[in-house]
Design an enzyme around this catalytic site. Structure first.
Site, PDB file in Angstrom:
ATOM      1  CD  GLU A   1      -1.662  -2.409   1.359  1.00 52.63           C
ATOM      2  OE1 GLU A   1      -0.546  -2.597   1.912  1.00 52.63           O
ATOM      3  OE2 GLU A   1      -2.417  -3.329   1.007  1.00 52.63           O
TER       4      GLU A   1
ATOM      5  CG  HIS B   1     -11.827  -8.139   5.803  1.00 59.22           C
ATOM      6  ND1 HIS B   1     -11.194  -8.872   6.769  1.00 59.22           N
ATOM      7  CD2 HIS B   1     -11.164  -8.377   4.644  1.00 59.22           C
ATOM      8  CE1 HIS B   1     -10.188  -9.542   6.220  1.00 59.22           C
ATOM      9  NE2 HIS B   1     -10.142  -9.249   4.936  1.00 59.22           N
TER      10      HIS B   1
END
Lengths: 367, 434
Positions: A101, A171
């Site tokens: 990322e 999540h």
């Protein structure tokens, strides 16, 4: 299940008790589809992820410098937001990156600094944190620190956020609060497909680096007739969805739909008239719309999935009490996720659902 | 048949299909070559760990030695074939060195708040000389030589250090955080290695633009440990980005010697691990540096891929004005590099032996440079600081209402309480900005 229970004997619970204990892992709201302005022309039935694809398709078609990338973007993305784009525009424009990322966002910033339109995807908002240095120390400060010699304004970073029913700690997160604290970027959260496409296109065309968070539970469950051509919706402008007189409800993303329900229940159960505001942009946020509403109603309830302490609601609450103090009939209330990591099996008790919001409204009215 | 039908449904596995269902003759049986995705090597029954300490380090490319002589058998350096360029590079290194001395001293005198010198690493000027002026440069903080070689005026360096009204950054950054669009030099930021993946991304954009340019990214031996450094190299390699990574390995990251920074063979060894053509060079040999830079640039652009140059050098100065390096290194070590092995002294020896330079020219040139630097310095010192309201612009492309309110509140506060802000007399007048 009944015959299975019979075959397995006394060890298995009977079907009736099984269905009583069955927990719901799905969305706790009903999505109310909206319709697009007629002037935007031909529409097509799209869910939220298809609306995102459509926005990216429009962008890649009209802007030769534009590229879209991230983990697993090439085959269509884990949430199918980029399906078909690589085949249509080529693998030099729609591509996979290595799994990093910080690399994705750093690379994206540089690509934008070179002047090209850049749409980077972070696979889950929960994984945006390795990129936080690039976002906080680089993207948000690029124009300022260089005296406007350089900027990464043509950057947009997209990430799915929010509760999905079973996502648990990693999540389900809503990280918008961290980003609200970074002058120099914009943070946008859509509530449905028509909003999603217009706001994403606005972000892509915006001269500042934009962080666009997509409520993942809405990817499939939100379906509308979305204009097929490109259009933009305003960044920095909240929207009053329901006009009311007694309480201002403020939310964004998925929570807007929960609050719609809350408004309906408040009317039917309590006879209370609620005004509903979708913030749409977290940074820079629309003060004017919020203050006007709360000065009118005198009561304010802010709701978000992100944890209570230090959440974006805290900024809204502080600003509202500062600007609407003399008009307030009750303290500003926030109903939010608890100050815990996002839990798995306790999701239904964690989220700011209808009943918690309604209870807060009762408090506001009875203050 | 089941295997074939499964393979038939998965496009892109035609190789596997051929290998698994091929006739026995003409194809190797499947236990002779590893078939794992991406496999390039062979099987072995010899259990040998790779012991990194058994490998001699990657050699250091050098053309001219410490005495200023071309090394025996070395080819004539390209840079040495251009006397004018040699003298220009040398004078630029001298100017950098003199400007550094003056600005370092000005910090000790309390005139500027902070400074970082390039002592011992002036050779970077030669590296810049081999670039196209439009190659986009991302750097760390000790690369003023690149900006100077590209022709940024002396006063711009000093205006930035003084944060005055002519500062390109509008008074917003600490000294030495230079940047210049006109010189394709991206503004310095303090966080380390953050520029590296950005350089990969910019190079990717350049590749798509087909503009014949590459991106050059400078970083230090310490920064190379950051996560961003690894991500940058990996992205540049996998996405075929024409970026030249240049590591200034100067032996120290503030007080941390390289022996505490890594265990492997420096930064160069990491290049091949990422699939990047790599070279290690004597960073104090301007001729070797120039050669290497030219070649690396050529490689980047003809093969559309990254390159990695590790330039070995030595940081003669302290890390910054906030550092006293006598706390962690010996005077002997320092004086060796200062007397024997730094870019300026080695180039001076070469030029003198060539008959292109003399002691008289050295003295005269240094005097002229010093005079010029001091003159610009005096001018920069006198300039007012920017209008304080410039603190509020360029945060976003257009100032949002909330920030505008903060600006107006601040202006009103300063206007009402001017007597409590005596420093305002050193600033341009307060006025709202867009």
């Amino acid at each position: 299940c009944r015959s299975l229970a019979a075959r397995l004997g006394p060890v298995c619970l009977d079907a009736a008790s099984f269905s009583r204990r069955r927990l719901s892992f799905g969305p706790q709201f009903v999505y109310t589809p909206e319709s697009a302005d007629k002037s935007l022309g031909e529409t097509s039935r799209m869910n939220l992820f298809q609306a995102v694809t459509s926005a990216l398709d429009n962008t890649l078609a009209n802007d030769p410098s534009a590229v879209v990338f991230g983990e697993d973007v090439a085959f269509g993305g884990v949430f199918r937001c980029t399906v078909g784009l690589k085949d249509k525009y080529g693998k030099d424009r729609v591509f996979n990156t290595p799994l990093s990322e910080q690399g994705i966002v750093g690379f994206a910033i540089g690509h934008a600094v070179a002047g090209a339109t850049t749409v980077a995807e972070i696979q889950f908002g929960d994984y945006i944190f390795p990129a936080f240095d690039q976002i906080a120390n680089e993207a948000s400060k690029y124009r300022y620190r260089s005296g406007n010699h350089f900027n990464c304004g043509s950057l947009t970073v997209r990430a799915p956020i929010g509760a999905v029913g079973h996502g648990a700690l990693y999540h389900s997160q809503s990280p918008e609060g961290f980003f609200a604290h970074l002058p120099g970027i914009k943070v946008v959260i859509p509530r449905g497909p028509i909003q999603a496409k217009g706001l994403l296109l606005a972000c892509i065309n915006d001269p500042d680096p934009c962080f666009y968070f997509e409520p993942k539970i809405l990817y499939r469950s939100a379906v509308e007739d979305v204009p097929v051509n490109g259009y933009v919706l305003p960044i920095g402008k909240a929207e009053v969805l329901i006009e009311g007189s007694d309480v201002t409800l403020i939310g964004y993303g998925t929570q807007v739909h929960v609050l719609r329900e809350v408004a309906r229940l408040a009317q039917s159960e309590l006879g209370v008239s609620c005004e509903l505001i979708d913030m749409r942009t977290i940074l820079p946020f629309d003060e004017e719309t919020v203050y006007a509403s709360v000065c009118k109603t005198g009561r304010c309830l802010i709701a978000h999935e992100a944890p209570l302490t230090g959440g974006f609601g805290a900024e809204l609450a502080a600003s509202v009490q500062e600007h609407c103090f003399l008009n307030l009939e009750a303290p500003v209330r926030r109903v939010a996720g608890h100050d815990t990591p996002f839990p798995h099996i306790f999701e239904n008790f964690y989220l700011p659902h209808q009943r918690r919001c309604l209870a807060a409204i009762k408090d506001l009215i009875g203050y | 048949r089941l295997r074939q039908s499964l393979l038939g449904r998965l496009p892109g596995l035609s190789n596997a299909r051929r290998l698994l269902s091929a006739p026995p003759s003409g194809m190797p049986p499947d236990d002779e070559k590893p078939m794992f995705p991406g496999s390039r090597s062979s099987f072995t029954t010899q259990l040998d760990f790779i012991h990194p300490e058994n490998f001699e380090g990657i050699p250091v490319y050098r053309l001219v030695n410490r005495r200023g002589d071309l090394v025996d058998g070395a080819p004539e350096p390209t840079l040495a074939g251009n006397k004018d360029l040699c003298l220009q590079v040398y004078e630029t290194m001298l100017q950098l060195n003199i400007m550094d001395k003056i600005l370092y001293d000005s910090q000790r005198q309390g005139r500027i708040s902070f400074y970082m010198t390039s002592f011992g690493e002036e050779g970077i000027v030669a590296n810049a000389a081999a670039l196209n002026p439009n190659d986009l440069v991302f750097c760390q903080y000790r690369e003023s030589g690149v900006l100077m070689q590209r022709g940024m005026e002396l006063e711009r360096f000093m205006d930035q250090c003084y944060s005055n009204d002519s500062d390109m950054n509008r008074g917003r950054q600490m000294p030495v955080h230079y940047g210049s669009k006109d010189h394709s030099f991206v503004t310095v930021s303090s966080p380390l290695a953050t520029q590296m993946p950005q350089a990969s991304g910019a190079a990717y954009a350049f590749k798509r633009m087909q503009n014949g340019l590459c991106v050059v990214c400078y970083f230090g031996d310490g920064s190379a440990s950051e996560g961003d450094a690894h991500a940058a190299l990996n992205f540049a390699a996998t996405l075929d980005c024409p970026v030249m990574f240049v590591c200034r390995n100067n032996g120290y990251a503030i007080s941390t010697p390289t022996s505490d920074q890594y265990r492997g063979d420096g930064i160069a060894i990491r290049g091949p691990a990422f699939g990047i053509p790599t070279v290690r060079v004597d960073g104090n040999d301007v001729f070797a540096l120039y050669e290497v830079t030219q070649q690396a640039r050529q490689l980047c652009l003809t093969e559309m891929r990254p390159t990695l140059i590790e330039m070995m050098t030595y940081r003669l100065g302290h890390h910054s004005t906030s550092d006293d390096s006598s706390a962690y290194r010996s005077v002997d070590e320092l004086s060796f590099w200062d007397r024997e092995d730094n870019p300026i002294i080695r180039m001076r020896k070469f030029l003198t032996k060539r008959g292109w330079w003399s002691d008289e020219q050295e003295t005269a040139t240094k005097q002229a440079i010093r005079k010029r630097v001091l003159q610009k310095f005096a001018q920069a010192e006198k300039r007012l600081k920017p209008n304080p309201m410039e603190m509020f612009s360029d945060v976003w492309a257009r100032m949002p209402p909330r920030l505008r309110q903060q600006m107006e509140d601040t202006r009103r506060h300063l206007e009402a309480e001017t007597s409590h802000y005596p420093e305002l007399k050193n600033y341009k007048p307060i006025a709202d900005v867009e």
